[in-house]
Enzyme design. Sequence first.
Site, PDB file in Angstrom:
ATOM      1  N   GLU A 117       0.889  -1.346   0.093  1.00 45.58           N
ATOM      2  CA  GLU A 117      -0.083  -0.021   0.092  1.00 45.58           C
ATOM      3  C   GLU A 117       0.919   1.345  -0.205  1.00 45.58           C
ATOM      4  OE1 GLU A 117      -1.629   0.078   4.181  1.00 45.58           O
ATOM      5  OE2 GLU A 117      -2.069  -2.264   3.778  1.00 45.58           O
ATOM      6  N   LYS A 119       2.434   4.589   1.256  1.00 49.81           N
ATOM      7  CA  LYS A 119       2.831   5.244   2.460  1.00 49.81           C
ATOM      8  C   LYS A 119       2.409   6.678   2.391  1.00 49.81           C
ATOM      9  CE  LYS A 119       6.092   5.645   6.329  1.00 49.81           C
ATOM     10  NZ  LYS A 119       5.706   7.091   6.663  1.00 49.81           N
ATOM     11  N   ASP A 121       1.955  10.599   3.178  1.00 52.74           N
ATOM     12  CA  ASP A 121       2.540  11.390   3.972  1.00 52.74           C
ATOM     13  C   ASP A 121       1.711  12.553   4.640  1.00 52.74           C
ATOM     14  OD1 ASP A 121       4.694  12.634   4.785  1.00 52.74           O
ATOM     15  OD2 ASP A 121       5.500  13.512   2.961  1.00 52.74           O
ATOM     16  N   TYR A 229      -5.873   2.501   7.081  1.00 51.18           N
ATOM     17  CA  TYR A 229      -4.992   1.305   6.663  1.00 51.18           C
ATOM     18  C   TYR A 229      -4.708   0.329   7.681  1.00 51.18           C
ATOM     19  CZ  TYR A 229      -1.807   4.197   9.599  1.00 51.18           C
ATOM     20  OH  TYR A 229      -1.193   4.900  10.567  1.00 51.18           O
ATOM     21  N   LYS A 318      10.992   3.607   1.553  1.00 43.99           N
ATOM     22  CA  LYS A 318      10.929   4.775   1.173  1.00 43.99           C
ATOM     23  C   LYS A 318      11.318   5.505  -0.215  1.00 43.99           C
ATOM     24  CE  LYS A 318      10.005   6.995   5.120  1.00 43.99           C
ATOM     25  NZ  LYS A 318      10.980   7.949   5.690  1.00 43.99           N
ATOM     26  N   CYS A 412      14.534  48.512 -10.850  1.00 43.22           N
ATOM     27  CA  CYS A 412      14.381  47.488 -11.749  1.00 43.22           C
ATOM     28  C   CYS A 412      15.925  46.715 -12.037  1.00 43.22           C
ATOM     29  CB  CYS A 412      13.688  47.637 -12.783  1.00 43.22           C
ATOM     30  SG  CYS A 412      13.209  46.180 -13.913  1.00 43.22           S
ATOM     31  N   CYS A 415      15.313  47.302 -16.435  1.00 40.79           N
ATOM     32  CA  CYS A 415      15.337  48.489 -17.290  1.00 40.79           C
ATOM     33  C   CYS A 415      15.586  49.757 -16.117  1.00 40.79           C
ATOM     34  CB  CYS A 415      13.769  48.587 -17.633  1.00 40.79           C
ATOM     35  SG  CYS A 415      12.569  49.016 -16.459  1.00 40.79           S
ATOM     36  N   CYS A 430       8.168  46.429 -10.915  1.00 43.19           N
ATOM     37  CA  CYS A 430       9.032  47.391 -11.641  1.00 43.19           C
ATOM     38  C   CYS A 430       7.876  48.195 -12.095  1.00 43.19           C
ATOM     39  CB  CYS A 430       9.605  46.479 -12.766  1.00 43.19           C
ATOM     40  SG  CYS A 430      10.084  47.811 -14.011  1.00 43.19           S
ATOM     41  N   CYS A 436       9.779  48.397 -20.013  1.00 41.59           N
ATOM     42  CA  CYS A 436      10.839  47.477 -19.380  1.00 41.59           C
ATOM     43  C   CYS A 436      10.506  46.241 -20.414  1.00 41.59           C
ATOM     44  CB  CYS A 436      10.189  46.985 -18.163  1.00 41.59           C
ATOM     45  SG  CYS A 436      11.458  45.742 -17.287  1.00 41.59           S
TER      46      CYS A 436
HETATM   47  S1  IVH Z   1       0.871   0.890   9.165  1.00 41.47           S
HETATM   48  C1  IVH Z   1       2.232  -0.929  12.968  1.00 41.47           C
HETATM   49  N1  IVH Z   1       0.335   1.639   6.743  1.00 41.47           N
HETATM   50  O1  IVH Z   1       3.584   5.606   8.624  1.00 41.47           O
HETATM   51  C2  IVH Z   1       2.352  -0.496  11.675  1.00 41.47           C
HETATM   52  N2  IVH Z   1       1.347   3.242   8.101  1.00 41.47           N
HETATM   53  O2  IVH Z   1       6.241   5.001  10.593  1.00 41.47           O
HETATM   54  C3  IVH Z   1       1.512   0.749  11.621  1.00 41.47           C
HETATM   55  N3  IVH Z   1       1.602   5.399   7.495  1.00 41.47           N
HETATM   56  O3  IVH Z   1       3.006   7.527  10.911  1.00 41.47           O
HETATM   57  C4  IVH Z   1       1.519   1.790  10.362  1.00 41.47           C
HETATM   58  N4  IVH Z   1       0.911   5.171   5.495  1.00 41.47           N
HETATM   59  O4  IVH Z   1       0.720   6.851  10.175  1.00 41.47           O
HETATM   60  C5  IVH Z   1       0.901   1.982   7.783  1.00 41.47           C
HETATM   61  N5  IVH Z   1      -0.386   2.509   4.597  1.00 41.47           N
HETATM   62  C6  IVH Z   1       0.150   2.572   5.721  1.00 41.47           C
HETATM   63  C7  IVH Z   1       0.735   4.020   6.091  1.00 41.47           C
HETATM   64  C8  IVH Z   1       1.221   4.141   7.357  1.00 41.47           C
HETATM   65  C9  IVH Z   1       1.400   6.007   6.251  1.00 41.47           C
HETATM   66  C10 IVH Z   1       2.257   6.053   8.516  1.00 41.47           C
HETATM   67  C11 IVH Z   1       1.540   5.905   9.979  1.00 41.47           C
HETATM   68  C12 IVH Z   1       2.813   6.402  10.697  1.00 41.47           C
HETATM   69  C13 IVH Z   1       4.053   6.019   9.799  1.00 41.47           C
HETATM   70  C14 IVH Z   1       4.789   4.731  10.252  1.00 41.47           C
END
Ligand code: IVH
Length: 672
Positions: A117, A119, A121, A229, A318, A412, A415, A430, A436
């Site tokens: 899945e 991750k 942000d 998630y 990552k 500026c 010019c 300007c 200009c």
């Molecule tokens: S699982 C025990 N799944 O990543 C497992 N975390 O360092 C718990 N995060 O701040 C996390 N997307 O909120 C999981 N698909 C995903 C995620 C996810 C983002 C974040 C989570 C936490 C950090 C984990």
Amino acid sequence: MTTKATPEQVKRASELRQLLAAHNRQYYELDEPVIPDTEYDRLFQELVALERDVPELAVTDSPTRRVGGAVGSGFAEIVHGAPMLSLDNAFSDQDVIEFDRRVRERLGREAVVYSAEPKLDGVAISLSYEHGLLVRAATRGDGAVGEDVTHNVRTINSVPLKLRGRRIPERMEVRGEVYMPREGFLALNRRAEQSGDKLFANPRNAAAGSLRQLDPLVAARRPLEMFAYGTGLVTGGELPERHSETLRRLAEWGLPIYSGVAVLSGADACLQYYHELSARRHALPFDIDGVVYKVDDYSGQQVLGFVARAPRWAIAHKFPAEERLSRVEAIDFQVGRTGALTPVARLSPVFVGGATVSNATLHNFSDLHRKDVRVGDTVVVRRAGDVIPEIASVVLERRPAGTSEVAVPVTCPVCGSEVVQADGQVIVRCSGGLVCPAQRKQALCHFASRRAMDISGLGDQLIEQLVDSGLVRTADDLYGLDSARLSALERMGQRSAEKLIAAIARSRKTTLARFLYALGIPEVGDATSRLLASYFGTLEKLAAASEDQLQAIPDIGPVMSAGIAAFFRQRDNRTIIGKLREAGVSWDDLPVPDHSNQSLHGQSFVLTGTLAGMSRDEAKAKIESLGGKVSSSVSSRTTYLVCGEDPGSKLARAVSLGVQVLDEQALLALLR
Ligand code: IVH
């Protein structure tokens, strides 16, 4: 490998602990990180490695054993039913292959099935549902105790206040991520800039800052979303046996789940998912910073268990840094189409977000001074997708001695005209106008661009040549060019000159909307140009409109109407328009609609559910034709929520904000 620590190792471990603790506070408690995540990860990994090699250095309060920051003040504490853990990171394909090997060995299986899945942000959230009702929402806090942010989470449209469907457990913690879609983030910062408020560094900080608002009305105005998630503590009910099935079940109950979750066997398939998503990440409407792989079956997860801060059954792979450190070599000023001076930092080249960056915009002087960027500074450079690279922040710890603040230029740089800053405005301009050359060039580029007069072949470089050689001063001069004079330019052959002349000739026949856009009226983009064209029908009617008449149009505010009226008052602009028409630029006038009834002027509508007698678009058009505005989300400024069959969560939101709710009959009465 040693077991006894050397004095250097003791010193370094202590340094790293202090650094990480300080950065943790910046990140989790102040929402204001001072170093990029990748730098943080590097320091963190260095400490992890030291502690692994020399176990005596692994003191119990080491940052490697903690999950996040302490609980901030102003919020009630909530003890999580199950702790909210963190994830270990993988930074390379090899790290993932090794993770899979460890998992297979511990489970004694040949191949393991993972859920893969994105991750997200954003900010981790735990939602507590009791008998299907949302009763509490908490941030992660230190992993054991979080902050009560229920009041703010209730304002997030995608968080269901009530679950629907069968087999809902009596009590359940749903875990997920609250995030801000990129569009919403950019709009929020644009608004903040206009009102002189603090800008957010990125969507994640904006989401964190919004969740930690004490006033839910502020959070309600922030474009937050949520994805679930996983789950925490679940009692009085059963979940399926696999994580991926739980996600499906959560979706059935109405929780938002990312649609691209994949169930995959083995490391290779995981890596393929990662590389595919990595290539597509900028096309997603929200930021993701990697991929999470989780052992899919709960029985396997149970066997694997946890280490200090993270499960052994999951890892976060990552994406490589989109933020890098670089040095500011110089700060220059670019002059835009309307004369606005934009500070641009010249950087020592860095590879970030898939490209080498050696220039970064600083947006405007208030941005430059807020970040206090100086020549010689080490800065965090960020590149998000196809967005222009920018300087996120200065690493003050690395500022050399003897630097000084950058001053606003008095004249500026192109010019030499005087530079002016209107009261209360962040933009420095300007004052040279069409004197200009920089402004003239930009104005011509805009005039020729695809959505304006669409003159193919007339690009930046050619315009530069045309202006510098004196062949073209203003847009009307383009229509007087001939191929003989054009082909005298450097790098311009007879054939390309003829093609360009033909493209210029073709652009004579246009539409009013395109022509308006091409004029480059301040604040008027192509959507507004279309709106103005259809509202007034002819250029004469628009040019004669007063500020009040302009403001009566939905979506046209006071700043825009003042800008439009001022544009048409200016003699130079009227002269150029006249010359363009003399040169044969023309369009078909449109029938002028009747705008006499503006009974809904000043009123703001939101539509939810299905209307029986008309589509949403029809309802929107009718409301707008009477001067009302239609927006997509309910806020304290909404006048009416129009509620059809099967309304969404907007209804609950409207009720909680005290917004008046209309059914279809009431709307029809209002439209009559
Ligand atoms: S699982 C025990 N799944 O990543 C497992 N975390 O360092 C718990 N995060 O701040 C996390 N997307 O909120 C999981 N698909 C995903 C995620 C996810 C983002 C974040 C989570 C936490 C950090 C984990």
